[in-house]
Design a protein around this motif. Structure first.
Motif, PDB file in Angstrom:
ATOM      1  N   SER A  78       0.821  -1.217   0.000  1.00 47.06           N
ATOM      2  CA  SER A  78       0.000   0.000   0.000  1.00 47.06           C
ATOM      3  C   SER A  78       0.854   1.266   0.000  1.00 47.06           C
ATOM      4  N   PRO A  79       1.907   1.353   0.817  1.00 47.32           N
ATOM      5  CA  PRO A  79       2.767   2.547   0.733  1.00 47.32           C
ATOM      6  C   PRO A  79       3.440   2.707  -0.631  1.00 47.32           C
ATOM      7  N   ASP A  83       3.104   5.903  -3.133  1.00 50.06           N
ATOM      8  CA  ASP A  83       4.245   6.580  -3.771  1.00 50.06           C
ATOM      9  C   ASP A  83       4.061   6.647  -5.284  1.00 50.06           C
ATOM     10  N   LYS A  84       3.600   5.557  -5.864  1.00 50.36           N
ATOM     11  CA  LYS A  84       3.396   5.493  -7.313  1.00 50.36           C
ATOM     12  C   LYS A  84       2.383   6.553  -7.750  1.00 50.36           C
ATOM     13  N   ILE A  85       1.253   6.606  -7.049  1.00 52.12           N
ATOM     14  CA  ILE A  85       0.221   7.593  -7.372  1.00 52.12           C
ATOM     15  C   ILE A  85       0.757   9.010  -7.185  1.00 52.12           C
ATOM     16  N   ASN A  86       1.457   9.242  -6.107  1.00 54.66           N
ATOM     17  CA  ASN A  86       2.024  10.558  -5.835  1.00 54.66           C
ATOM     18  C   ASN A  86       3.014  10.968  -6.935  1.00 54.66           C
ATOM     19  N   ASN A  87       3.877  10.048  -7.338  1.00 56.46           N
ATOM     20  CA  ASN A  87       4.862  10.339  -8.382  1.00 56.46           C
ATOM     21  C   ASN A  87       4.192  10.601  -9.732  1.00 56.46           C
ATOM     22  N   ASN A 144      -0.510   9.589   1.548  1.00 53.88           N
ATOM     23  CA  ASN A 144       0.183  10.727   0.945  1.00 53.88           C
ATOM     24  C   ASN A 144      -0.115  12.044   1.651  1.00 53.88           C
ATOM     25  N   ASN A 145      -1.225  12.107   2.387  1.00 54.57           N
ATOM     26  CA  ASN A 145      -1.572  13.312   3.123  1.00 54.57           C
ATOM     27  C   ASN A 145      -1.260  13.186   4.616  1.00 54.57           C
ATOM     28  N   ASN A 146      -0.494  12.147   4.965  1.00 51.97           N
ATOM     29  CA  ASN A 146      -0.094  11.906   6.354  1.00 51.97           C
ATOM     30  C   ASN A 146      -1.293  11.895   7.313  1.00 51.97           C
ATOM     31  N   GLU A 147      -2.362  11.286   6.875  1.00 51.36           N
ATOM     32  CA  GLU A 147      -3.570  11.176   7.692  1.00 51.36           C
ATOM     33  C   GLU A 147      -3.680   9.745   8.229  1.00 51.36           C
TER      34      GLU A 147
END
Length: 151
Positions: A78-79, A83-87, A144-147
């Motif tokens: 999942s992490p 990362d993939k989506i964020n990149n 990605n939003n540190n939630e």
């Protein structure tokens, strides 16, 4: 924007409810569009893949970063998916996930893929998999939003 192109319709209300819930949760982070194309049923494989491929192609834009869901694709945690989506979002604002039908995806669609993703070597019902994909996309945005959500 996230677009999910999927072969087949959701019939069960409980899956529809789960999908609506995740679409609602995701609306805080991104626009999401789910496009259902008709499946061919269990006719011969070649005919089915060809017709479903033609239907899928109508909804793919040149700007889309295409992620195909394939059993032979790469498995991510999942992490790693987060990362993939964020990149991808750093260079492209359109991510399109494609879920095939009973016979998978035609080679024509696989060749358009920027990334081949596998959730497992197991086979899942298409209706359930759509919920799983939405949940993982939601989890990615939370990460990605540190939630808090991901454990």
């Amino acid at each position: 924007m996230i677009k999910i192109i999927t072969v087949g319709k959701i019939k069960e209300e409980y899956f529809k409810d789960a999908i609506l819930e995740y679409k609602k949760r995701l609306s805080k982070y991104t626009d999401i569009d789910i496009i259902e194309v008709q499946d061919e049923g269990l006719v011969d494989t070649k005919t089915s893949l060809k017709k479903e491929s033609e239907r899928i192609l109508k909804y793919i834009n040149q700007k889309d970063y295409i992620i195909t869901l394939e059993i032979e694709g790469k498995q991510l945690t999942s992490p790693e998916l987060a990362d993939k989506i964020n990149n991808i979002y750093n260079t492209n604002s359109n991510i399109t996930f494609i879920i095939g039908g009973s016979y998978g995806l035609a080679d024509e669609i696989k060749q358009l893929s920027n990334f081949k993703l596998s959730f497992s070597k197991m086979t899942f019902p298409h209706q359930l998999f759509r919920v799983i994909l939405l949940e993982q996309i939601y989890r990615s945005f939370k990460i990605n939003n540190n939630e808090s959500y991901h454990k």
